[in-house]
Each structure stands twice: as C-alpha cells, then as structure tokens.
Design an enzyme around this catalytic site. Structure first.
Site, PDB file in Angstrom:
ATOM      1  N   CYS A  56     -21.261  28.678  -0.448  1.00  0.00           N
ATOM      2  CA  CYS A  56     -21.131  27.338   0.152  1.00  0.00           C
ATOM      3  C   CYS A  56     -20.286  27.348   1.428  1.00  0.00           C
ATOM      4  O   CYS A  56     -20.324  26.394   2.200  1.00  0.00           O
ATOM      5  CB  CYS A  56     -20.526  26.367  -0.852  1.00  0.00           C
ATOM      6  SG  CYS A  56     -21.428  26.321  -2.403  1.00  0.00           S
ATOM      7  N   HIS A  62     -17.996  20.696   2.978  1.00  0.00           N
ATOM      8  CA  HIS A  62     -19.073  21.150   2.097  1.00  0.00           C
ATOM      9  C   HIS A  62     -19.244  20.088   1.006  1.00  0.00           C
ATOM     10  O   HIS A  62     -18.269  19.630   0.409  1.00  0.00           O
ATOM     11  CB  HIS A  62     -18.722  22.499   1.474  1.00  0.00           C
ATOM     12  CG  HIS A  62     -19.614  22.812   0.324  1.00  0.00           C
ATOM     13  ND1 HIS A  62     -20.974  22.855   0.460  1.00  0.00           N
ATOM     14  CD2 HIS A  62     -19.345  23.033  -0.993  1.00  0.00           C
ATOM     15  CE1 HIS A  62     -21.513  23.109  -0.716  1.00  0.00           C
ATOM     16  NE2 HIS A  62     -20.553  23.213  -1.620  1.00  0.00           N
ATOM     17  N   ASN A 104     -25.765  19.325  -3.536  1.00  0.00           N
ATOM     18  CA  ASN A 104     -25.062  20.478  -2.974  1.00  0.00           C
ATOM     19  C   ASN A 104     -26.109  21.477  -2.454  1.00  0.00           C
ATOM     20  O   ASN A 104     -26.897  22.009  -3.236  1.00  0.00           O
ATOM     21  CB  ASN A 104     -24.196  21.098  -4.085  1.00  0.00           C
ATOM     22  CG  ASN A 104     -23.362  22.275  -3.622  1.00  0.00           C
ATOM     23  OD1 ASN A 104     -23.625  22.871  -2.581  1.00  0.00           O
ATOM     24  ND2 ASN A 104     -22.363  22.629  -4.403  1.00  0.00           N
TER      25      ASN A 104
HETATM   26  N1  ACO Z   1     -25.576  15.344 -17.875  1.00  0.00           N
HETATM   27  C1  ACO Z   1     -24.925  14.874 -18.949  1.00  0.00           C
HETATM   28  N2  ACO Z   1     -23.844  15.480 -19.463  1.00  0.00           N
HETATM   29  C2  ACO Z   1     -23.431  16.598 -18.876  1.00  0.00           C
HETATM   30  C3  ACO Z   1     -24.056  17.149 -17.750  1.00  0.00           C
HETATM   31  C4  ACO Z   1     -25.189  16.475 -17.251  1.00  0.00           C
HETATM   32  N3  ACO Z   1     -25.866  16.922 -16.182  1.00  0.00           N
HETATM   33  N4  ACO Z   1     -23.405  18.262 -17.384  1.00  0.00           N
HETATM   34  C5  ACO Z   1     -22.383  18.429 -18.248  1.00  0.00           C
HETATM   35  N5  ACO Z   1     -22.398  17.426 -19.153  1.00  0.00           N
HETATM   36  C6  ACO Z   1     -21.484  17.196 -20.262  1.00  0.00           C
HETATM   37  C7  ACO Z   1     -20.826  18.476 -20.758  1.00  0.00           C
HETATM   38  O1  ACO Z   1     -21.666  19.155 -21.657  1.00  0.00           O
HETATM   39  C8  ACO Z   1     -19.584  17.950 -21.407  1.00  0.00           C
HETATM   40  O2  ACO Z   1     -19.937  17.457 -22.678  1.00  0.00           O
HETATM   41  P1  ACO Z   1     -18.906  17.619 -23.935  1.00  0.00           P
HETATM   42  O3  ACO Z   1     -17.679  16.866 -23.525  1.00  0.00           O
HETATM   43  O4  ACO Z   1     -19.666  17.018 -25.049  1.00  0.00           O
HETATM   44  O5  ACO Z   1     -18.690  19.081 -24.047  1.00  0.00           O
HETATM   45  C9  ACO Z   1     -19.213  16.743 -20.530  1.00  0.00           C
HETATM   46  O6  ACO Z   1     -20.411  16.384 -19.832  1.00  0.00           O
HETATM   47  C10 ACO Z   1     -18.109  17.015 -19.542  1.00  0.00           C
HETATM   48  O7  ACO Z   1     -18.367  18.270 -18.909  1.00  0.00           O
HETATM   49  P2  ACO Z   1     -17.471  18.814 -17.757  1.00  0.00           P
HETATM   50  O8  ACO Z   1     -18.000  20.146 -17.324  1.00  0.00           O
HETATM   51  O9  ACO Z   1     -16.030  18.721 -18.155  1.00  0.00           O
HETATM   52  O10 ACO Z   1     -17.783  17.726 -16.639  1.00  0.00           O
HETATM   53  P3  ACO Z   1     -17.074  17.528 -15.256  1.00  0.00           P
HETATM   54  O11 ACO Z   1     -16.616  16.151 -15.167  1.00  0.00           O
HETATM   55  O12 ACO Z   1     -16.130  18.645 -14.926  1.00  0.00           O
HETATM   56  O13 ACO Z   1     -18.295  17.666 -14.239  1.00  0.00           O
HETATM   57  C11 ACO Z   1     -19.271  19.264 -12.724  1.00  0.00           C
HETATM   58  C12 ACO Z   1     -19.018  18.898 -14.186  1.00  0.00           C
HETATM   59  C13 ACO Z   1     -20.094  18.182 -12.103  1.00  0.00           C
HETATM   60  C14 ACO Z   1     -20.019  20.592 -12.701  1.00  0.00           C
HETATM   61  C15 ACO Z   1     -17.923  19.392 -11.983  1.00  0.00           C
HETATM   62  O14 ACO Z   1     -17.030  20.179 -12.725  1.00  0.00           O
HETATM   63  C16 ACO Z   1     -18.092  19.975 -10.609  1.00  0.00           C
HETATM   64  O15 ACO Z   1     -18.634  19.362  -9.717  1.00  0.00           O
HETATM   65  N6  ACO Z   1     -17.546  21.184 -10.384  1.00  0.00           N
HETATM   66  C17 ACO Z   1     -17.670  21.848  -9.106  1.00  0.00           C
HETATM   67  C18 ACO Z   1     -18.774  22.750  -9.280  1.00  0.00           C
HETATM   68  C19 ACO Z   1     -19.422  23.204  -8.040  1.00  0.00           C
HETATM   69  O16 ACO Z   1     -20.031  22.468  -7.322  1.00  0.00           O
HETATM   70  N7  ACO Z   1     -19.343  24.506  -7.872  1.00  0.00           N
HETATM   71  C20 ACO Z   1     -20.236  25.152  -6.959  1.00  0.00           C
HETATM   72  C21 ACO Z   1     -19.630  25.862  -5.854  1.00  0.00           C
HETATM   73  S1  ACO Z   1     -18.082  25.373  -5.582  1.00  0.00           S
HETATM   74  C22 ACO Z   1     -18.409  24.155  -4.609  1.00  0.00           C
HETATM   75  O17 ACO Z   1     -19.535  23.909  -4.267  1.00  0.00           O
HETATM   76  C23 ACO Z   1     -17.287  23.426  -4.156  1.00  0.00           C
END
Ligand code: ACO
Length: 331
Positions: A116, A258, A288
């Site tokens: 990214c 980004h 993204n």
């Molecule tokens: N739909 C419904 N529920 C979901 C989904 C979905 N698409 N994805 C995850 N969940 C659920 C999980 O299973 C979890 O359920 P549980 O509590 O029963 O176990 C719950 O939602 C919470 O999951 P988390 O992973 O804690 O959710 P979070 O609020 O952290 O969001 C996300 C996840 C969107 C991936 C976030 O952490 C994020 O954006 N991280 C950055 C990731 C990223 O973009 N990385 C790529 C490169 S780095 C960058 O680009 C900056």
C-alpha cells in the site's frame, strides 16, 4: 535564480467501470452486511476489473491521462516505475507490460513492491533518478487488481479491497507542483501480518494442495493489529515530512492518505487536531486499492479543483511489508 527541483507535471487515474457494492457482497453469500462494512471501514462499494483486464491495462489508462495533463508524449519518458503487488505476471514485470502497451521504447522500467506504500516508495526512487540527472522525465504508476488475490469466503479481508490505477509524470523544473520531500520506512520483522504466501520461493511450487489450502490468497493475519500500527505510522509519517520542511501540521491544506479504513482518519483527525474535512477520502467509493489508493485520490483531488495552487499536500501511507512513509508537496 529559482533552483530546479522535482515537480509533478501531470497526474492521471483510472478505475474499472464495474461497481461491486456491499449489497452485491451480501448477495454473493458472504457472511457480512452493508451495515457492518460501512460502520467498521467506511466502504460502500469498490471497483472490480473484468476477467480479461490486467494491472497494466489499468495502468495504461491512468498513464495516458497523466501524460496528457503533463503535455508529454511517450517518447519523452526515460523511466517507468510501477508500484504494484499484483503485476500481470511475476516475470516480465508489470512495468514491462505497460511499456509495451505504451510503446515507450526509450524508457527503462522496473517494478517496486511496497504494497500500500508503493506510490510513495516509487516517488522516492524517481526523485533520485531526476536529481542525479540520469533521467529527465519519469512516469510513476501505481496499479493493482486486488480483487484477483481475494478469498471470497474470507469476510475479514475480501470486503476491503478494490482495483484501479493512479499515475504521475515527474521532471526537474523551476515551476509547478513541487515535491518538497519523501520519507520511506520498512519493518520486515512484522511483514507476515499482511501476507500472500503462495507462489514465491519460500513455498512449494503451486500444487493442488497449495491452492486448496488457500496459499494464493491475500491474508490479513491480524487486521486489528495492522489497524493500530497503521494509525501510529500514519501520524509519525505526517509529522516527519511536515517537521522536515519546517512546518506545523496545521499548515497542511490536504492530507491524501493511503485509503485503508475511514476510522483510521477519524482517529488521526482527533490526534493531529485537524478537521476530518482536510482528509481527501475515496475509501467510501473505492475501498483499499493498495499502492494505487493515494495516487488515485491525488489525481481526483487535482481534477475536481480541491487542491488549489500553493496548497500544501501531505500523502501519508502504510502497508504490507511492513512499509510506511509520506510525501509533502507544495502545489
Ligand atoms: N462482516 C461482518 N463481520 C465481520 C467482517 C465482515 N466483513 N469481518 C470481520 N467480522 C467480524 C469478526 O469475525 C469479529 O467477530 P467476533 O467478534 O464474533 O469474533 C468482529 O467482526 C470484529 O472483528 P475485528 O477484526 O475485531 O474487526 P475490526 O473492527 O478490527 O475491523 C478490519 C476489521 C476492518 C479488518 C480492521 O481491523 C482494519 O481495517 N484493519 C486494517 C487492515 C488493513 O487494511 N490492512 C491492509 C494493509 S494495511 C493498510 O492498508 C493500512
């Protein structure tokens, strides 16, 4: 006499026309909802390339627009740098495919793999070639077909990504948008947080088993941790480029980050004490697009008139690798 410095002559971008909304994902039998995706990421929809479209095809469209704005022809290009983690093929490079399509026969070309953060890494490399006089005109392109790396059963990752390309034409000049500085960093020790394990020399050759194991899909091993790391590195990178040039954060007119998650920018807006309106955001409509995200956002901000002459523009990035950094531009 005004010193010649690295300038952006033109920008361009392209996203494929096919829209994949959160509701479309629901209908694909992915265990998710529009409500969850919007609330946790800010994404409403993303673009998806047709099966016969490769990364260099998107890059080609973005490059033509950037060349047109720059009033340069393909024969002016000395160097093409493509930032991508989804090249058309492992070999030849994505930039070779693009060069052939553009018929930019004078140029030498190579790819940069910085996930990214790739657009800022590519700008940083382009700067060196321009400053040392090796090149007069450099085409920097960031392009991705992320949707081809996704496991559509993995809801924690597949809802986040989209496809597209952004480009910029750079030269040394004494007028025009000036790249004041670029700053880039890496942390390989934490690289496995965002991983596409299959297809490289660390893994077995591609086999039925590796495919069935899902080795060839992009994996967000710990989205929550990479979220927190991204916020920290975004803030550090913004402060680094602003301080390096003797400004306060408040002097920045536009932050063009980004585009990973809307909540990251809500947190940053509070910690930096700048209104969210100063973040130019495309996350809602494109998701993204890895390296291409901030290149596309930059081009759209230029073309819709958001960025005005003399504006101070900061592009902070964070991504797989891990990689992060920023560029500061006086428009
Ligand atoms: N739909 C419904 N529920 C979901 C989904 C979905 N698409 N994805 C995850 N969940 C659920 C999980 O299973 C979890 O359920 P549980 O509590 O029963 O176990 C719950 O939602 C919470 O999951 P988390 O992973 O804690 O959710 P979070 O609020 O952290 O969001 C996300 C996840 C969107 C991936 C976030 O952490 C994020 O954006 N991280 C950055 C990731 C990223 O973009 N990385 C790529 C490169 S780095 C960058 O680009 C900056």
């Amino acid at each position: 006499m005004v010193m010649k410095t690295v300038r952006i002559l033109g920008t361009g971008s392209f996203v494929p026309p096919k829209v994949l909304s959160n509701f479309d994902l629901q209908n694909m039998d992915i265990d998710t909802s529009d409500e969850w995706i919007v609330k946790r990421t800010g994404i409403h929809e993303r673009r998806m390339a047709d099966p016969d479209v490769a990364t260099s095809d998107l890059a080609y469209e973005a490059s033509l627009k950037a060349l047109e704005m720059a009033a340069r022809s393909v024969d002016d290009i000395d160097l093409i740098i493509m930032a991508t983690v989804t090249p058309d093929t492992c070999s030849p490079s994505g930039s070779n495919w693009l060069q052939a399509r553009l018929k930019a026969t004078r140029a030498f070309t190579f790819d940069i793999t910085a996930a990214c953060s790739g657009f800022i890494f590519a700008l940083n490399v382009a700067e060196q070639y321009l400053k040392n006089g090796t090149c007069r005109t450099v085409l920097v392109v960031a392009a991705e077909v992320m949707t081809r790396t996704l496991d559509w059963k993995d809801r924690s990752s597949c809802v986040l990504w989209g496809d597209g390309a952004g480009a910029a034409v750079l030269t040394m000049a004494d007028s025009g948008p000036q790249i004041l500085s670029t700053h880039i960093h890496s942390d390989g020790a934490n690289g496995q947080l965002i991983l596409l394990p299959g297809g490289g020399s660390r893994t077995t050759p591609i086999t039925r088993e590796s495919v069935e194991r899902g080795d060839h899909y992009l994996k967000l091993v710990n989205g929550n941790l990479s979220f927190r790391m991204a916020v920290r590195r975004f803030e550090e990178s913004i402060r680094e480029s602003v301080c390096h040039n003797g400004f306060d954060v408040d002097a920045v007119d536009w932050f063009i980050p980004h585009q990973a998650n809307l909540r990251m920018f809500q947190i940053l807006s509070r910690s930096l004490k700048v209104p969210l309106e100063r973040f130019y955001l495309t996350i809602g409509k494109y998701g993204n697009i890895s390296s291409a995200s901030c290149a596309i956002a930059l081009d759209e901000a230029v073309r819709d008139g958001s960025i005005k002459p003399d504006n101070l523009v900061c592009l902070p990035v964070f991504g797989g690798g891990l990689t992060w950094g920023s560029a500061l531009i006086r428009w």
